[in-house]
Design an enzyme around this catalytic site. Sequence first.
Site, PDB file in Angstrom:
ATOM      1  N   CYS A  23       0.814  -1.223   0.000  1.00  0.00           N
ATOM      2  CA  CYS A  23       0.000   0.000   0.000  1.00  0.00           C
ATOM      3  C   CYS A  23       0.844   1.268   0.000  1.00  0.00           C
ATOM      4  O   CYS A  23       0.308   2.358  -0.154  1.00  0.00           O
ATOM      5  CB  CYS A  23      -0.901   0.020   1.226  1.00  0.00           C
ATOM      6  SG  CYS A  23       0.067   0.009   2.736  1.00  0.00           S
ATOM      7  N   CYS A  92      -0.929  -5.216   6.932  1.00  0.00           N
ATOM      8  CA  CYS A  92      -0.660  -3.982   7.678  1.00  0.00           C
ATOM      9  C   CYS A  92       0.129  -4.281   8.946  1.00  0.00           C
ATOM     10  O   CYS A  92       0.922  -3.458   9.401  1.00  0.00           O
ATOM     11  CB  CYS A  92      -1.952  -3.291   8.058  1.00  0.00           C
ATOM     12  SG  CYS A  92      -3.089  -3.095   6.686  1.00  0.00           S
TER      13      CYS A  92
HETATM   14 FE1  FES Z   1      -1.225   0.352   4.414  1.00  0.00          FE
HETATM   15 FE2  FES Z   1      -2.637  -0.890   6.170  1.00  0.00          FE
HETATM   16  S1  FES Z   1      -3.308  -0.188   4.239  1.00  0.00           S
HETATM   17  S2  FES Z   1      -0.555  -0.396   6.277  1.00  0.00           S
END
Ligand code: FES
Length: 114
Positions: A23, A92
């Site tokens: 992400c 995450c």
């Molecule tokens: Fe990036 Fe959770 S969406 S760390």
Amino acid sequence: MNPKNVGVIENPDGYGKVGNPICGDVMELFIRVKDDIIADIKFKTFGCGSAIATSSMITELAKGKTVDDALKITRKDVADELDGLPPQKMHCSNLAADALSEAIKDYKSKKKKK
Ligand code: FES
């Protein structure tokens, strides 16, 4: 909802920074170590709620432990401690565990140089 140990330690004994390739979020973690025990630990996360929750949890778990015991904290321990994370959010929790192990590695390599 109430993250603990957010912030920065000036001149830390160990520092870790990791990015999440999935992400793009980033976490920084700072430790102060006394007699191989994590006396203080703080983090800064540019990430989602799960990243902040796991970061906060790992600082709570690691504080007061020896660096070697803290290294044994797994991503799963952190997720379990939070009563589980949704599967799509498990990536995450990697940030917190990885940043902690980076910070401890940094501490150990600095110590060797002394
Ligand atoms: Fe990036 Fe959770 S969406 S760390």
